[in-house]
Write a protein that holds these residues in place. Sequence first.
Motif, PDB file in Angstrom:
ATOM      1  N   MET A  44      47.716  30.112  39.727  1.00 56.98           N
ATOM      2  CA  MET A  44      47.132  30.931  38.669  1.00 56.98           C
ATOM      3  C   MET A  44      45.658  31.252  38.972  1.00 56.98           C
ATOM      4  O   MET A  44      45.193  32.375  38.802  1.00 56.98           O
ATOM      5  N   ALA A  45      44.957  30.237  39.414  1.00 58.05           N
ATOM      6  CA  ALA A  45      43.540  30.433  39.738  1.00 58.05           C
ATOM      7  C   ALA A  45      43.351  31.419  40.868  1.00 58.05           C
ATOM      8  O   ALA A  45      42.412  32.231  40.864  1.00 58.05           O
ATOM      9  N   SER A  46      44.245  31.365  41.853  1.00 56.85           N
ATOM     10  CA  SER A  46      44.136  32.293  42.981  1.00 56.85           C
ATOM     11  C   SER A  46      44.386  33.730  42.537  1.00 56.85           C
ATOM     12  O   SER A  46      43.763  34.667  43.032  1.00 56.85           O
ATOM     13  N   VAL A  47      45.325  33.923  41.590  1.00 60.73           N
ATOM     14  CA  VAL A  47      45.610  35.265  41.069  1.00 60.73           C
ATOM     15  C   VAL A  47      44.398  35.818  40.343  1.00 60.73           C
ATOM     16  O   VAL A  47      44.016  36.989  40.506  1.00 60.73           O
ATOM     17  N   ILE A  48      43.774  34.959  39.531  1.00 59.32           N
ATOM     18  CA  ILE A  48      42.572  35.386  38.802  1.00 59.32           C
ATOM     19  C   ILE A  48      41.452  35.746  39.780  1.00 59.32           C
ATOM     20  O   ILE A  48      40.744  36.753  39.606  1.00 59.32           O
ATOM     21  N   SER A  49      41.305  34.955  40.828  1.00 66.00           N
ATOM     22  CA  SER A  49      40.271  35.220  41.830  1.00 66.00           C
ATOM     23  C   SER A  49      40.506  36.559  42.512  1.00 66.00           C
ATOM     24  O   SER A  49      39.560  37.327  42.755  1.00 66.00           O
ATOM     25  N   ILE A  50      41.777  36.849  42.812  1.00 65.95           N
ATOM     26  CA  ILE A  50      42.113  38.118  43.453  1.00 65.95           C
ATOM     27  C   ILE A  50      41.798  39.288  42.515  1.00 65.95           C
ATOM     28  O   ILE A  50      41.225  40.307  42.929  1.00 65.95           O
ATOM     29  N   LEU A  51      42.160  39.142  41.217  1.00 65.98           N
ATOM     30  CA  LEU A  51      41.895  40.195  40.238  1.00 65.98           C
ATOM     31  C   LEU A  51      40.390  40.433  40.077  1.00 65.98           C
ATOM     32  O   LEU A  51      39.934  41.577  39.992  1.00 65.98           O
ATOM     33  N   VAL A  52      39.634  39.342  40.022  1.00 60.22           N
ATOM     34  CA  VAL A  52      38.178  39.463  39.902  1.00 60.22           C
ATOM     35  C   VAL A  52      37.600  40.171  41.123  1.00 60.22           C
ATOM     36  O   VAL A  52      36.722  41.036  41.006  1.00 60.22           O
TER      37      VAL A  52
END
Length: 212
Positions: free
Chosen positions: A1-9
């Motif tokens: 989940m954290a990696s997805v958020i990082s990619i979106l950011v």
Amino acid sequence: MASVISILVAIMSALLTFYLANRLTLNDSMDSKSGWRKELMDIASKDEITLADIYRIRASVRYYPHLKPTQLSFRWMTNLIIKLCNEYLVGIYKDKRVRSYERENGNNSLSKVTISPENDEIVRIICRYLLKYHWEARQKMRIFRRGRDLMNIDDDEPSESAARTIQLILEQVKKMDDNQNNDSSKDIKKIIDETLLEAKSYENTSNYSNKM
């Protein structure tokens, strides 16, 4: 989940960076193609103002005045500049051109062109105000306002720079009075007073007017 958020950011940051770069490039391109700032800077630095310079200033602002501007806002200053150009400066510098032509063609009864240096300085003050406002607006660019044209800024907030500009103009008007150039000073005072009264008739008025 954290990696997805990082990619979106990261994607959003890249898009925002691209958008900002594109807007800055667009506005720089508009400046360079139109020569808007360059022409105003040329006028502001001239030793002698001409009728063509007045027409350039008039062309640099709106085609018609704003309705119900807030006193001492950019909208209000735009209306004042339009009035000064249309109702005073064009006539003054047109008369100067006619007299210069008659002098050059041997009409001895008009051997001297009498245009006060205070008029020239008022024109330079107007140019400096437009340049200052345009530059400051670029620094405070509203990035999410689509289609924003920084050469036609539509700001209705009162500013101290507008109040100071009026003070500088009135200082030149006082010099006209001191030099017995009363007709010209009365004309300018009338235009400023009329523009102030128009704004005072609306609900939004400026605290800066008390400083004038």
